[in-house]
Structures are given as C-alpha cells and as structure tokens.
Design a protein around this motif. Structure first.
Motif, PDB file in Angstrom:
ATOM      1  N   UNK A 219      -8.065  -1.165  15.654  1.00  0.00           N
ATOM      2  CA  UNK A 219      -7.989  -0.927  17.083  1.00  0.00           C
ATOM      3  C   UNK A 219      -7.728   0.558  17.375  1.00  0.00           C
ATOM      4  N   UNK A 220      -6.948   1.184  16.517  1.00  0.00           N
ATOM      5  CA  UNK A 220      -6.699   2.621  16.665  1.00  0.00           C
ATOM      6  C   UNK A 220      -8.008   3.394  16.532  1.00  0.00           C
ATOM      7  N   UNK A 221      -8.814   3.061  15.518  1.00  0.00           N
ATOM      8  CA  UNK A 221     -10.084   3.755  15.332  1.00  0.00           C
ATOM      9  C   UNK A 221     -11.019   3.545  16.515  1.00  0.00           C
ATOM     10  N   UNK A 222     -11.053   2.339  17.029  1.00  0.00           N
ATOM     11  CA  UNK A 222     -11.942   2.063  18.159  1.00  0.00           C
ATOM     12  C   UNK A 222     -11.487   2.794  19.419  1.00  0.00           C
ATOM     13  N   UNK A 223     -10.183   2.914  19.606  1.00  0.00           N
ATOM     14  CA  UNK A 223      -9.680   3.693  20.738  1.00  0.00           C
ATOM     15  C   UNK A 223     -10.045   5.163  20.585  1.00  0.00           C
ATOM     16  N   UNK A 224      -9.941   5.686  19.376  1.00  0.00           N
ATOM     17  CA  UNK A 224     -10.334   7.081  19.136  1.00  0.00           C
ATOM     18  C   UNK A 224     -11.810   7.275  19.444  1.00  0.00           C
ATOM     19  N   UNK A 225     -12.621   6.285  19.070  1.00  0.00           N
ATOM     20  CA  UNK A 225     -14.052   6.381  19.352  1.00  0.00           C
ATOM     21  C   UNK A 225     -14.313   6.508  20.853  1.00  0.00           C
ATOM     22  N   UNK A 226     -13.552   5.768  21.657  1.00  0.00           N
ATOM     23  CA  UNK A 226     -13.698   5.877  23.107  1.00  0.00           C
ATOM     24  C   UNK A 226     -13.249   7.236  23.636  1.00  0.00           C
ATOM     25  N   UNK A 227     -12.379   7.899  22.884  1.00  0.00           N
ATOM     26  CA  UNK A 227     -11.789   9.149  23.353  1.00  0.00           C
ATOM     27  C   UNK A 227     -12.619  10.383  23.020  1.00  0.00           C
ATOM     28  N   UNK A 228     -13.647  10.250  22.221  1.00  0.00           N
ATOM     29  CA  UNK A 228     -14.348  11.431  21.718  1.00  0.00           C
ATOM     30  C   UNK A 228     -14.865  12.328  22.827  1.00  0.00           C
ATOM     31  N   UNK A 229     -15.428  11.725  23.854  1.00  0.00           N
ATOM     32  CA  UNK A 229     -15.990  12.517  24.939  1.00  0.00           C
ATOM     33  C   UNK A 229     -14.880  13.189  25.752  1.00  0.00           C
ATOM     34  N   UNK A 230     -14.990  14.494  25.924  1.00  0.00           N
ATOM     35  CA  UNK A 230     -14.093  15.212  26.812  1.00  0.00           C
ATOM     36  C   UNK A 230     -12.824  15.733  26.177  1.00  0.00           C
ATOM     37  N   UNK A 231     -12.526  15.370  24.915  1.00  0.00           N
ATOM     38  CA  UNK A 231     -11.333  15.903  24.262  1.00  0.00           C
ATOM     39  C   UNK A 231     -11.620  17.289  23.691  1.00  0.00           C
ATOM     40  N   UNK A 232     -10.636  18.167  23.683  1.00  0.00           N
ATOM     41  CA  UNK A 232     -10.822  19.469  23.031  1.00  0.00           C
ATOM     42  C   UNK A 232     -11.257  19.292  21.580  1.00  0.00           C
ATOM     43  N   UNK A 233     -12.089  20.192  21.123  1.00  0.00           N
ATOM     44  CA  UNK A 233     -12.629  20.096  19.760  1.00  0.00           C
ATOM     45  C   UNK A 233     -11.522  20.083  18.715  1.00  0.00           C
ATOM     46  N   UNK A 234     -10.407  20.767  19.018  1.00  0.00           N
ATOM     47  CA  UNK A 234      -9.325  20.892  18.029  1.00  0.00           C
ATOM     48  C   UNK A 234      -8.492  19.625  17.886  1.00  0.00           C
ATOM     49  N   UNK A 235      -8.620  18.655  18.792  1.00  0.00           N
ATOM     50  CA  UNK A 235      -7.803  17.446  18.742  1.00  0.00           C
ATOM     51  C   UNK A 235      -8.123  16.632  17.499  1.00  0.00           C
ATOM     52  N   UNK A 236      -7.080  16.231  16.782  1.00  0.00           N
ATOM     53  CA  UNK A 236      -7.264  15.443  15.559  1.00  0.00           C
ATOM     54  C   UNK A 236      -6.365  14.197  15.595  1.00  0.00           C
ATOM     55  N   UNK A 237      -6.750  13.216  14.765  1.00  0.00           N
ATOM     56  CA  UNK A 237      -6.023  11.957  14.650  1.00  0.00           C
ATOM     57  C   UNK A 237      -5.786  11.681  13.162  1.00  0.00           C
ATOM     58  N   UNK A 238      -4.619  11.115  12.856  1.00  0.00           N
ATOM     59  CA  UNK A 238      -4.306  10.784  11.467  1.00  0.00           C
ATOM     60  C   UNK A 238      -3.823   9.340  11.375  1.00  0.00           C
ATOM     61  N   UNK A 239      -4.146   8.700  10.258  1.00  0.00           N
ATOM     62  CA  UNK A 239      -3.633   7.372   9.952  1.00  0.00           C
ATOM     63  C   UNK A 239      -2.861   7.475   8.638  1.00  0.00           C
ATOM     64  N   UNK A 240      -1.570   7.208   8.704  1.00  0.00           N
ATOM     65  CA  UNK A 240      -0.684   7.389   7.556  1.00  0.00           C
ATOM     66  C   UNK A 240      -0.233   6.022   7.058  1.00  0.00           C
ATOM     67  N   UNK A 241      -0.557   5.711   5.818  1.00  0.00           N
ATOM     68  CA  UNK A 241      -0.147   4.437   5.239  1.00  0.00           C
ATOM     69  C   UNK A 241      -1.160   3.934   4.241  1.00  0.00           C
ATOM     70  N   UNK A 242      -0.762   2.878   3.534  1.00  0.00           N
ATOM     71  CA  UNK A 242      -1.616   2.230   2.547  1.00  0.00           C
ATOM     72  C   UNK A 242      -1.757   0.761   2.918  1.00  0.00           C
ATOM     73  N   UNK A 243      -2.680   0.072   2.266  1.00  0.00           N
ATOM     74  CA  UNK A 243      -2.791  -1.354   2.516  1.00  0.00           C
ATOM     75  C   UNK A 243      -4.168  -1.899   2.222  1.00  0.00           C
ATOM     76  N   UNK A 244      -4.328  -3.218   2.358  1.00  0.00           N
ATOM     77  CA  UNK A 244      -5.558  -3.888   1.940  1.00  0.00           C
ATOM     78  C   UNK A 244      -6.780  -3.557   2.797  1.00  0.00           C
ATOM     79  N   UNK A 245      -6.582  -2.977   3.976  1.00  0.00           N
ATOM     80  CA  UNK A 245      -7.719  -2.672   4.848  1.00  0.00           C
ATOM     81  C   UNK A 245      -8.277  -1.262   4.648  1.00  0.00           C
ATOM     82  N   UNK A 246      -7.771  -0.540   3.667  1.00  0.00           N
ATOM     83  CA  UNK A 246      -8.151   0.869   3.550  1.00  0.00           C
ATOM     84  C   UNK A 246      -9.659   1.049   3.370  1.00  0.00           C
TER      85      UNK A 246
END
Length: 398
Positions: A219-246
């Motif tokens: 859900x985090x990735x899909x929200x980021x996908x919606x955010x791509x338009x209009x955000x400053x180029x420098x904006x970044x997102x990180x996902x910190x952690x391990x698990x079976x969905x990697x």
C-alpha cells in the motif's frame, strides 16, 4: 482453593527465600521484529537485584545473541504450534531444575508450549498478546491452563473480553517507547542520506516495519505511485525492514517504475539515527496493536500518517501528532503525505507534539514497571495469597 486459583496464585519460592524472581521468557520467534525488540528491552531493564531472566526461543541468531549480551541464559527448542513431547519434556526439566518462578510466553506457539509445561510443573504462566486480537490457539490455551493474559492496547483488551476471557485473568500493559534512546537530534553525516546521495534539506519519507502482509507495505508503494506527479524531483522514499514480501515488493517497484524514487534498505542497524534522517513516517498496516516503529519515530520528533487500525488511534492524535487514515485507502494516504510535504511548518509542529506525547504518555519506564509488578504479583508466594481481582487491574491504566 480450586485448580483455577492455584494456576495464578501458585508460589514461586523466590520472595520466601529472599532471592531474585526467576522468569523464563518463552519467545515463539527470533526475527528482528517489534515483539523481539520489546522482549529485549524488558530483559535489559528489569531490575537485576529483583529478577533473573532466562530465555527460550526456537533457534539461534541475532536475537539470542542480543539476549545473551544482556545477561540472559538462552536455550533453544523447537516451537511448532503443536508442541512435540521432546520439547515439553526438556522445558519442564529445565523449569524444575533451575527454579523457574514464572513462565512468560510471547506468540501462540510459545503460549502452547509454556501452557503444557505450566500444567506439568504448577508454575504460573503469563502470556503477553502482542497483536491486536487473540488467536484461536491463544484462547484455547488460556481456557485449558488458566494462563493470565496481558494485552498491549485497549482494542485488544475489549476484544478479549468479548471472546469471554475472565477479566480477573486479563490485564492491559500498554507498550512503551524508549524516549531517551529515541529523540530528536542532528542528522547523521554518514547515514541513509549519504547512501542515497540526498541533500540534508531534500524531503525523505519512510516506511519502517517488517515486510509482511499485515504491515501493508504494498500500500505504501501504491501511494507513492499516486504521488509521483507534482513532487519535487529530489523527494525520495525509503522502506526499512526485512520480511517474506521483499521479492514481491522489488517486482512491484519495477512494475510501477519507482526505482528512482524508492529504496528498499533491508535491515538497518542505527534506527535512532535513521528516524532523524526522515521528514515523515508512514504506516500502512492492515493489523496492529501498538507498533514500536511508529512510537519510536514519534519519540524522535517525526509526524506520522498511519492507518486507523487496532491500537494506533491510542498512539496518534489525529490532527495534532499526525493523521489517521483508513486501511487500504491509498488515495487518502497519498493525499496526507502530499499535504505534509507541502507544509514544513505543519510537519515541525506535529513532530514536536508527537515527541511530547510519547514522553508524557507512553514512556518505556512506566510501561516496564507495570509488567514487572504484574510478574511479581503472579509469582507471589503461598503465604502471601492475593485476590485474582488485584492482578487483573494492575495494568489497566485507562
């Protein structure tokens, strides 16, 4: 005195003999997760003049090494949900020979094993329920062996009551956060931003948690996908952690074309430093009780956007320390993130409120004090019998 009362009030001989209370922590997993971090902090901060702690876990790894470094004796036995007799036999011999006064279980498989050992040895059993709901196995073990259940949020407490758990064998000890270890401070010079090649002033939004279905990382990735338009180029997102969905998340990252926006870091050692590098913390969980990552971020001065599930509304004050959104509502999640990125003054104000709230309401010290008091009450010696209702309200501070 009937068998139910004996199960709770049976003596540990510790107090009568003037020695430390010996607690065997029975932990059903040994990953790098919230429950394991909670156990680490409990073991590390229990007063050593009053408690001796041993640990039972299913395998060796970082978790067992950390507990040994904290002074616990560590033993490994298999812990399937259907306990094998060899494990039961070994653990009951360990309990008898080492003078264990109290069994303390974490996760349903550990609860099942500890329940059988409790019946064989007549040592009282406490089970901490870290999730937002009791599982069927937890409920069955509780009813069979009369274990005392400690839950970590009000949602879980009333869910247990609704399932018919006797309130005299139920208490609520809310999670706490180490506000001394997690606090606002300068960003590390050589940390995550240096790895990303990101300027100190560039916006950085984080998801911190196990990469597993209940945490909703997709859900985090899909929200980021919606955010791509209009955000400053420098904006970044990180996902910190391990698990079976990697692996699945890496594939989703490529499918959505987010490789330049999002970094999956895997395990990260310096968590206090990492929170100081973020501008906003996002939690997209489908199921939670009181998630430590969210509380650690808030103690570090981060505003949050979090799903309104389980005990999270007990942590986040909507509109004051962050925003609460419905689970799976990626449009609302994306909208709140966009709002926060556009308003640095709002982020600063909410982050300060989040820090103050964690210090005033959910500091780790009082939380662990309540657990220690409960342990001592459950293992009280026979010549100091207690009423079950005295135990049941020890942690109910709401």
């Amino acid at each position: 005195m009937d068998r139910k009362t004996v199960a709770v009030a049976r003596p540990g001989a510790a107090a009568a003999a003037g020695r430390r209370l010996h607690v065997l922590e029975c932990v059903g997993n040994a990953i790098v997760g919230g429950m394991e971090r909670w156990v680490e902090r409990l073991v590390g901060q229990l007063p050593r003049d009053r408690f001796r702690v041993s640990l039972l876990c299913p395998y060796e790894g970082r978790f067992s090494a950390t507990l040994r470094a904290l002074g616990a004796d560590v033993f490994c036995v298999p812990m399937p949900e259907d306990p094998c007799w060899s494990a039961v036999q070994v653990v009951q011999a360990l309990v008898r020979s080492s003078g264990v006064d109290l069994l303390h279980a974490h996760l349903p498989n550990a609860h099942a094993l500890a329940g059988l050992v409790s019946r064989l040895t007549d040592v009282p059993l406490l089970s901490t329920i870290h999730g937002r709901q009791l599982t069927l196995l937890d409920l069955e073990v509780h009813r069979a062996v009369h274990s005392h259940l400690s839950v970590v949020c009000r949602h879980s407490y009333y869910h247990a009551l609704g399932l018919g758990v006797d309130m005299r064998r139920l208490s609520c000890e809310p999670n706490g956060v180490d506000t001394h270890g997690f606090h606002p401070g300068p960003r590390p010079a050589q940390g995550l931003r240096a790895r990303l090649g990101l300027a100190q002033e560039a916006p950085l939004v984080g998801f911190v948690g196990r990469l597993s279905p209940e945490k909703g990382p997709e859900q985090f990735l899909r929200a980021v996908s919606l955010l791509q338009e209009g955000l400053p180029e420098a904006t970044r997102f990180v996902m910190v952690g391990e698990g079976p969905m990697q692996a699945a998340l890496e594939a989703e990252l490529a499918r959505l074309g987010l490789g330049q926006r999002v970094l999956l870091t895997g395990h990260w050692d310096d968590m206090p430093g990492l929170y100081r590098e973020l501008d906003l913390l996002v939690s997209t969980s489908h199921s939670e009780a009181m998630p430590l990552a969210l509380m650690e971020g808030m103690a570090s001065g981060l505003p949050v956007v979090a799903t309104r599930v389980g005990g999270i509304p007990e942590i986040v004050q909507h509109g004051l320390s962050g925003w609460l959104v419905a689970a799976r509502d990626i449009e609302d999640i994306a909208g709140r993130v966009r709002q926060m990125l556009a308003q640095p003054e709002l982020r600063q104000r909410m982050g300060a409120a989040a820090r103050q709230d964690m210090v005033e309401r959910l500091d780790l010290g009082p939380s662990l004090d309540r657990v220690a008091t409960l342990m001592q009450a459950l293992a009280r010696p026979a010549h100091e019998p207690h009423r079950l209702e005295d135990v049941s309200v020890l942690g109910r501070a709401f």
